[in-house]
Design a protein around this motif. Structure first.
Motif, PDB file in Angstrom:
ATOM      1  N   SER A  29     -10.647   2.243   9.890  1.00  0.00           N
ATOM      2  CA  SER A  29     -11.789   2.875  10.547  1.00  0.00           C
ATOM      3  C   SER A  29     -11.352   3.543  11.843  1.00  0.00           C
ATOM      4  O   SER A  29     -10.381   3.139  12.470  1.00  0.00           O
ATOM      5  CB  SER A  29     -12.908   1.860  10.808  1.00  0.00           C
TER       6      SER A  29
ATOM      7  N   SER B 117      -7.432   6.767  12.306  1.00  0.00           N
ATOM      8  CA  SER B 117      -7.912   5.382  12.352  1.00  0.00           C
ATOM      9  C   SER B 117      -7.326   4.642  13.540  1.00  0.00           C
ATOM     10  O   SER B 117      -6.216   4.918  13.984  1.00  0.00           O
ATOM     11  CB  SER B 117      -7.537   4.662  11.066  1.00  0.00           C
TER      12      SER B 117
ATOM     13  N   ALA C 178     -12.403   7.095   4.475  1.00  0.00           N
ATOM     14  CA  ALA C 178     -12.327   6.896   3.026  1.00  0.00           C
ATOM     15  C   ALA C 178     -10.971   7.299   2.461  1.00  0.00           C
ATOM     16  O   ALA C 178     -10.479   6.682   1.511  1.00  0.00           O
ATOM     17  CB  ALA C 178     -13.448   7.665   2.334  1.00  0.00           C
TER      18      ALA C 178
ATOM     19  N   LEU D 251      -7.638   0.190  -2.544  1.00  0.00           N
ATOM     20  CA  LEU D 251      -8.116  -0.945  -3.310  1.00  0.00           C
ATOM     21  C   LEU D 251      -6.937  -1.654  -3.949  1.00  0.00           C
ATOM     22  O   LEU D 251      -5.870  -1.051  -4.145  1.00  0.00           O
ATOM     23  CB  LEU D 251      -9.109  -0.485  -4.374  1.00  0.00           C
TER      24      LEU D 251
ATOM     25  N   GLN E 242      -8.202   6.753   3.653  1.00  0.00           N
ATOM     26  CA  GLN E 242      -7.192   5.757   3.984  1.00  0.00           C
ATOM     27  C   GLN E 242      -7.492   4.399   3.372  1.00  0.00           C
ATOM     28  O   GLN E 242      -6.793   3.436   3.628  1.00  0.00           O
ATOM     29  CB  GLN E 242      -7.062   5.622   5.501  1.00  0.00           C
ATOM     30  N   ARG E 243      -8.491   4.286   2.536  1.00  0.00           N
ATOM     31  CA  ARG E 243      -8.776   3.001   1.912  1.00  0.00           C
ATOM     32  C   ARG E 243      -7.851   2.827   0.713  1.00  0.00           C
ATOM     33  O   ARG E 243      -7.491   3.775   0.031  1.00  0.00           O
ATOM     34  CB  ARG E 243     -10.242   2.882   1.533  1.00  0.00           C
TER      35      ARG E 243
ATOM     36  N   MET F 267     -15.572   4.295   8.549  1.00  0.00           N
ATOM     37  CA  MET F 267     -14.476   4.105   7.603  1.00  0.00           C
ATOM     38  C   MET F 267     -13.855   5.454   7.247  1.00  0.00           C
ATOM     39  O   MET F 267     -14.567   6.425   7.023  1.00  0.00           O
ATOM     40  CB  MET F 267     -14.974   3.435   6.328  1.00  0.00           C
TER      41      MET F 267
ATOM     42  N   SER G 187       0.837  -1.201   0.000  1.00  0.00           N
ATOM     43  CA  SER G 187       0.000   0.000   0.000  1.00  0.00           C
ATOM     44  C   SER G 187       0.869   1.248   0.000  1.00  0.00           C
ATOM     45  O   SER G 187       0.394   2.325  -0.317  1.00  0.00           O
ATOM     46  CB  SER G 187      -0.893   0.022   1.241  1.00  0.00           C
TER      47      SER G 187
ATOM     48  N   ASP H 221      -8.358  -5.795  -0.504  1.00  0.00           N
ATOM     49  CA  ASP H 221      -8.628  -4.380  -0.288  1.00  0.00           C
ATOM     50  C   ASP H 221      -8.368  -4.041   1.171  1.00  0.00           C
ATOM     51  O   ASP H 221      -8.562  -4.873   2.059  1.00  0.00           O
ATOM     52  CB  ASP H 221     -10.074  -4.041  -0.655  1.00  0.00           C
TER      53      ASP H 221
ATOM     54  N   PHE I 149      -9.076  -1.260   4.320  1.00  0.00           N
ATOM     55  CA  PHE I 149      -9.944  -0.197   4.815  1.00  0.00           C
ATOM     56  C   PHE I 149      -9.597   0.082   6.267  1.00  0.00           C
ATOM     57  O   PHE I 149      -9.468  -0.840   7.059  1.00  0.00           O
ATOM     58  CB  PHE I 149     -11.421  -0.617   4.737  1.00  0.00           C
TER      59      PHE I 149
END
Length: 124
Positions: free
Chosen positions: A97, A17, A105, A110, A107-108, A103, A6, A93, A95
């Motif tokens: 939180s 998070s 978003a 894919l 820091q997500r 969540m 990532s 993926d 994610f």
């Protein structure tokens, strides 16, 4: 399937998070996948400790199965995931939180957004 990362993901802002969720789906109809997963906490200063491993798992996932792995990331300014996958049709993926379970978003990550790397970082 390649080994990928990532890259460092910033964990700052008004609601940082606390939990990282890694969702792994083996979409192959017949083949079992083998996944090696690593999660690191990353300091941002020049004097910070290098990557701190917080999760290292090696597991198999049967065809058409899904699993979620979690790691605590509270209190660190950044984190990184690294994965090595043996299997032809695996989707992973990431994610994050916050403490309220919402969540983040921003820091997500894919699977299509992760970068190929030559090898995962050895955990000593």
């Amino acid at each position: 399937m390649p080994t990928f990362s990532s890259g460092p993901i910033l964990n700052t802002g008004t609601s940082p998070s606390t939990v990282l969720n890694i969702i792994v789906s083996n979409e192959d109809l017949t083949g079992t996948a083998t996944i090696e997963l690593e999660v690191f906490l990353v300091g941002l200063s020049a004097t910070a400790t290098p990557k701190i491993p917080v999760l290292h798992q090696l597991f198999s996932l049967p065809p058409l199965a899904v699993t979620t792995r979690t790691a605590a990331i509270a209190g660190f300014p950044a984190y990184e995931t690294q994965l090595n996958v043996t299997g032809s049709n695996v989707v992973i993926d990431v994610f994050a939180s916050d403490a309220a379970g919402n969540m983040n978003a921003a820091q997500r990550v894919l699977q299509a957004e992760q970068s190929p790397i030559s090898a995962i970082t050895p955990v000593l």
